[in-house]
Design an enzyme around this catalytic site. Structure first.
Site, PDB file in Angstrom:
ATOM      1  CB  CYS A 134     -16.712  51.541 -72.263  1.00 16.31           C
ATOM      2  SG  CYS A 134     -17.862  51.808 -70.910  1.00 16.31           S
ATOM      3  CB  CYS A 135     -18.287  54.942 -76.047  1.00 14.08           C
ATOM      4  SG  CYS A 135     -17.891  56.258 -74.885  1.00 14.08           S
ATOM      5  CB  CYS A 216     -20.398  58.097 -68.268  1.00 17.94           C
ATOM      6  SG  CYS A 216     -21.516  57.399 -69.481  1.00 17.94           S
ATOM      7  CB  CYS A 219     -15.785  59.284 -69.027  1.00 16.28           C
ATOM      8  SG  CYS A 219     -15.572  57.499 -69.066  1.00 16.28           S
ATOM      9  CB  CYS A 242     -19.680  59.347 -76.692  1.00 17.31           C
ATOM     10  SG  CYS A 242     -20.962  60.080 -77.685  1.00 17.31           S
TER      11      CYS A 242
END
Ligand code: SF4
Length: 427
Positions: A134-135, A216, A219, A242
């Site tokens: 995702c990062c 985010c 998270c 990240c």
């Protein structure tokens, strides 16, 4: 704000040839500045990299300090903000607040490639199961593309933040002969806050609510008094950074090893977003934690007001009836099987799924063994936290036993194996 398409032609830097003299130059630069002289560091960086220097800011809890220094040097320096699509609304507001307050004129928003999102994260929940990926698509890829043309970039990293950053200098030479500039390298936590106060800088709206390091929304969690400010980032996961390339300083978390993926769900072992409840956890603010039924009942109002995703842990002896009307609050229900011979979890699972119609994840935790899993599945349990190695191997190989006949029916379709042979059914 400009969009990412506006950045490609802005920096002048194009090629980065290794140059040993630059290494010597960097060493000299680091000897020239006082520990706290962040503005002078920035001025020097702008001088040696004219039109070739970018700022990267998360617009998080401490970002105002670096951006205030940037504004003193040149309000038109390009400031890149990664709009991952997962920020708190307060962070997006804060971008505008700082822009107005500091007079910054060149804030550039980077967004993920929509094709990557459609392909790898169509439901927007990749962060739950695979936060590194995702990062990667929401941060690393867009930033790498934007930074490619710059000879240097400025980060807000500080020595005190992590062990790996403990030797961070003002100027670093990267392996591809670019320069990373860290004006705040020597700032302590106290000095950062003192700087904000001294210059009357606007706080991030979430700072006062206990968010000391802000990334985010999915998270990021509140940190307790005395806790490491970054403890609230990716809490409970094997992840500390990240992954954007300016943080590759020995600190980036490695992808999780296969044996650390303990949750078996939808036919595969995946990273488990949930953590185990521990003594001292605050039911009002925990997230991705299965709260024991007894704790929930004693703190019902606080849990219901907790804004984060949480689960419920049901153990033998807990009365499921007591939580019936609140089941919808929980993103996951964990049924605890403390021992192979304790079958009470099957009854709890059936009540939750069949009687109360719970639609969220129901998982088995505790002593989860291969022979039990087919029986658990019949009771509506579809996720399993597995610590037993032979069970893990059996699941990976798809080699589980099946239940061919049964005594106790489940659901509405099964008929029991009983004294009337004509009623016997195979599953
Ligand atoms: S911090 Fe979380 S939501 Fe943001 S990009 Fe990384 S995994 Fe995704």
């Amino acid at each position: 704000m400009a969009t990412v398409s506006a950045v490609a032609s802005s920096p002048l830097h194009s090629a980065h040839k290794p140059d040993p003299l630059r290494q010597l130059g960097i060493m000299s630069l680091n000897g020239m500045f006082d520990e706290m002289d962040g503005v002078a560091v920035l001025k020097q960086a702008k001088e040696i990299l004219p039109d070739d220097l970018a700022i990267v800011s998360s617009f998080g809890a401490d970002s105002a300090v670096l951006l205030h220094m940037v504004a003193q040097v040149d309000v038109a320096l390009p400031v890149y903000f990664l709009e991952t699509g997962k920020h708190f609304a307060e962070t997006l507001t804060y971008v505008e607040t700082l822009k107005q307050h500091l007079g910054l004129t060149n804030i550039i928003t980077l967004v993920p490639d929509p094709k990557d999102l459609a392909r790898f994260d169509p439901n927007g929940d990749l962060w739950e199961n695979d936060p590194d990926s995702c990062c990667h698509i929401r941060k690393t890829e867009p930033l790498d593309a934007a930074m490619e043309g710059y000879g240097g970039w400025v980060t807000g990293r500080k020595r005190y933040q992590t062990k790996e950053r403990g030797v961070l200098p003002h100027f670093e030479l990267t392996s591809d002969d670019r320069i990373k500039v860290n004006p705040l390298a020597y700032f302590s936590d106290v000095e950062v806050n003192a700087y904000k106060l001294k210059h009357g800088l606007p706080e991030h709206p979430l700072f006062a609510k206990g968010y000391k390091s802000i990334g985010c929304a999915p998270c990021t969690t509140i940190v307790a008094e005395g806790e490491d400010p970054r403890a609230g980032r990716w809490r409970g996961l094997n992840k500390k950074e990240c992954g954007i390339h300016f943080d590759f300083n020995g600190a980036i978390a490695k992808p999780m090893a296969a044996e650390d993926l303990t949750l078996f769900k939808d036919g595969a072992f995946i990273a488990d977003p949930f953590r185990v409840w521990t003594e001292g956890d605050d039911p009002a603010s925990v997230r991705y934690t299965h709260i024991p039924v007894t704790v929930f009942l004693a703190n019902r109002d606080a849990v219901l007001a907790n804004p984060h995703p949480v689960g419920l842990l049901v153990s033998p002896g807990d009365r499921v009836e007591d939580v019936e009307k609140d089941l919808g609050r929980f993103a996951s229900v964990a049924i605890n099987f403390p021992g192979f011979t304790d079958g009470r979890g099957y009854s709890s699972a059936r009540m939750i799924v069949e009687r109360y119609g719970y639609k969220g994840e129901v998982r088995a935790v505790g002593d989860v063994l291969a022979d039990q899993i087919p029986l658990m599945r019949r009771c509506g349990i579809e996720a399993f936290v597995v610590k037993h190695e032979p069970t893990r191997k059996a699941l990976e190989a798809g080699a589980l036993a099946t239940v061919d006949v049964f005594y106790q029916p489940v659901g509405k379709t099964e008929v029991p194996l009983g004294t009337r042979p004509f009623l016997r059914r195979a599953v």
